[in-house]
Design a protein around this motif. Sequence first.
Motif, mmCIF file in Angstrom:
data_model
loop_
_atom_site.group_PDB
_atom_site.id
_atom_site.type_symbol
_atom_site.label_atom_id
_atom_site.label_comp_id
_atom_site.label_asym_id
_atom_site.label_seq_id
_atom_site.Cartn_x
_atom_site.Cartn_y
_atom_site.Cartn_z
ATOM 1 N N ILE A 16 0.834 -1.208 0.000
ATOM 2 C CA ILE A 16 0.000 0.000 0.000
ATOM 3 C C ILE A 16 0.864 1.252 0.000
ATOM 4 O O ILE A 16 0.614 2.195 -0.748
ATOM 5 C CB ILE A 16 -0.964 -0.027 1.203
ATOM 6 N N VAL A 17 1.898 1.261 0.828
ATOM 7 C CA VAL A 17 2.785 2.425 0.894
ATOM 8 C C VAL A 17 3.508 2.647 -0.429
ATOM 9 O O VAL A 17 3.771 3.777 -0.831
ATOM 10 C CB VAL A 17 3.792 2.254 2.059
ATOM 11 N N THR A 18 3.809 1.599 -1.146
ATOM 12 C CA THR A 18 4.450 1.730 -2.454
ATOM 13 C C THR A 18 3.444 2.136 -3.519
ATOM 14 O O THR A 18 3.755 2.926 -4.406
ATOM 15 C CB THR A 18 5.106 0.389 -2.848
ATOM 16 N N PHE A 19 2.243 1.645 -3.418
ATOM 17 C CA PHE A 19 1.209 1.874 -4.433
ATOM 18 C C PHE A 19 0.670 3.300 -4.393
ATOM 19 O O PHE A 19 0.492 3.928 -5.445
ATOM 20 C CB PHE A 19 0.070 0.869 -4.193
ATOM 21 N N ILE A 20 0.421 3.840 -3.213
ATOM 22 C CA ILE A 20 -0.226 5.156 -3.081
ATOM 23 C C ILE A 20 0.567 6.281 -3.747
ATOM 24 O O ILE A 20 0.005 7.046 -4.524
ATOM 25 C CB ILE A 20 -0.534 5.458 -1.600
ATOM 26 N N PRO A 21 1.873 6.445 -3.502
ATOM 27 C CA PRO A 21 2.564 7.578 -4.138
ATOM 28 C C PRO A 21 2.687 7.448 -5.655
ATOM 29 O O PRO A 21 2.977 8.416 -6.347
ATOM 30 C CB PRO A 21 3.948 7.591 -3.505
ATOM 31 N N ARG A 22 2.472 6.268 -6.187
ATOM 32 C CA ARG A 22 2.550 6.105 -7.639
ATOM 33 C C ARG A 22 1.203 6.325 -8.308
ATOM 34 O O ARG A 22 1.131 6.882 -9.393
ATOM 35 C CB ARG A 22 3.075 4.714 -7.975
ATOM 36 N N VAL A 23 0.144 5.878 -7.670
ATOM 37 C CA VAL A 23 -1.178 5.944 -8.295
ATOM 38 C C VAL A 23 -1.898 7.243 -7.977
ATOM 39 O O VAL A 23 -2.561 7.817 -8.855
ATOM 40 C CB VAL A 23 -2.022 4.722 -7.866
ATOM 41 N N LEU A 24 -1.791 7.737 -6.762
ATOM 42 C CA LEU A 24 -2.516 8.935 -6.374
ATOM 43 C C LEU A 24 -2.182 10.147 -7.247
ATOM 44 O O LEU A 24 -3.095 10.805 -7.758
ATOM 45 C CB LEU A 24 -2.281 9.229 -4.890
ATOM 46 N N PRO A 25 -0.906 10.474 -7.479
ATOM 47 C CA PRO A 25 -0.623 11.602 -8.378
ATOM 48 C C PRO A 25 -1.134 11.359 -9.800
ATOM 49 O O PRO A 25 -1.616 12.285 -10.454
ATOM 50 C CB PRO A 25 0.905 11.720 -8.366
ATOM 51 N N LEU A 26 -1.047 10.130 -10.263
ATOM 52 C CA LEU A 26 -1.537 9.814 -11.600
ATOM 53 C C LEU A 26 -3.042 10.047 -11.698
ATOM 54 O O LEU A 26 -3.527 10.628 -12.672
ATOM 55 C CB LEU A 26 -1.194 8.368 -11.950
ATOM 56 N N MET A 27 -3.771 9.632 -10.688
ATOM 57 C CA MET A 27 -5.217 9.824 -10.694
ATOM 58 C C MET A 27 -5.575 11.302 -10.605
ATOM 59 O O MET A 27 -6.483 11.769 -11.301
ATOM 60 C CB MET A 27 -5.857 9.054 -9.529
ATOM 61 N N LEU A 28 -4.869 12.050 -9.769
ATOM 62 C CA LEU A 28 -5.171 13.466 -9.610
ATOM 63 C C LEU A 28 -4.792 14.273 -10.854
ATOM 64 O O LEU A 28 -5.556 15.127 -11.307
ATOM 65 C CB LEU A 28 -4.461 14.029 -8.378
ATOM 66 N N LEU A 29 -3.606 14.021 -11.382
ATOM 67 C CA LEU A 29 -3.132 14.805 -12.522
ATOM 68 C C LEU A 29 -3.837 14.449 -13.821
ATOM 69 O O LEU A 29 -3.874 15.253 -14.749
ATOM 70 C CB LEU A 29 -1.621 14.652 -12.687
ATOM 71 N N SER A 30 -4.407 13.258 -13.918
ATOM 72 C CA SER A 30 -5.119 12.892 -15.145
ATOM 73 C C SER A 30 -6.435 13.653 -15.271
ATOM 74 O O SER A 30 -6.975 13.775 -16.362
ATOM 75 C CB SER A 30 -5.375 11.389 -15.189
ATOM 76 N N GLN A 31 -6.929 14.185 -14.171
ATOM 77 C CA GLN A 31 -8.177 14.943 -14.190
ATOM 78 C C GLN A 31 -7.966 16.437 -14.415
ATOM 79 O O GLN A 31 -8.924 17.170 -14.566
ATOM 80 C CB GLN A 31 -8.926 14.742 -12.856
ATOM 81 N N MET A 32 -6.724 16.888 -14.410
ATOM 82 C CA MET A 32 -6.435 18.324 -14.530
ATOM 83 C C MET A 32 -5.704 18.617 -15.840
ATOM 84 O O MET A 32 -5.019 17.763 -16.379
ATOM 85 C CB MET A 32 -5.546 18.830 -13.393
ATOM 86 N N GLU A 33 -5.851 19.840 -16.267
ATOM 87 C CA GLU A 33 -5.088 20.331 -17.423
ATOM 88 C C GLU A 33 -3.929 21.154 -16.872
ATOM 89 O O GLU A 33 -4.128 22.202 -16.258
ATOM 90 C CB GLU A 33 -5.991 21.205 -18.303
ATOM 91 N N LEU A 34 -2.716 20.669 -17.071
ATOM 92 C CA LEU A 34 -1.545 21.367 -16.558
ATOM 93 C C LEU A 34 -1.153 22.505 -17.497
ATOM 94 O O LEU A 34 -1.236 22.365 -18.723
ATOM 95 C CB LEU A 34 -0.374 20.400 -16.415
ATOM 96 N N PRO A 35 -0.687 23.617 -16.940
ATOM 97 C CA PRO A 35 -0.207 24.710 -17.793
ATOM 98 C C PRO A 35 1.021 24.267 -18.598
ATOM 99 O O PRO A 35 1.758 23.373 -18.185
ATOM 100 C CB PRO A 35 0.165 25.814 -16.800
#
Length: 108
Positions: A16-35
């Motif tokens: 879980i500790v290995t999975f969260i920092p890899r998946v959480l940013p991916l899930m959050l950033l896939s929903q946003m349009e980065l400048p």
Amino acid sequence: MEVRWTILLLIIGCAIVTFIPRVLPLMLLSQMELPKWVIRWLKNVPVAVMAALLAQELLLSEGQFSISANILKLLAAIPAFAIALLTKSLLGTVMAGVIFMMVFRFIF
């Protein structure tokens, strides 16, 4: 074979500790349009990390800046860097670095 609950929980916790920092940013950033400036900045991160790792390995000896202690590494890095620029091949670059380092250690 017996599995102890503490070991099983430890393995699941590590996963879980290995999975969260890899998946959480991916899930959050896939929903946003980065400048565009952020995207340009992020493209430079791998190069900066590699440069920092190489500089530390090639220029430091026992925590001190020393070119003379690392002369063979520096000599092997020059043709490896040239091959990296010409071929853009990670495998070719690594093989060239290993081969040149082997040759320089054999000669000197």
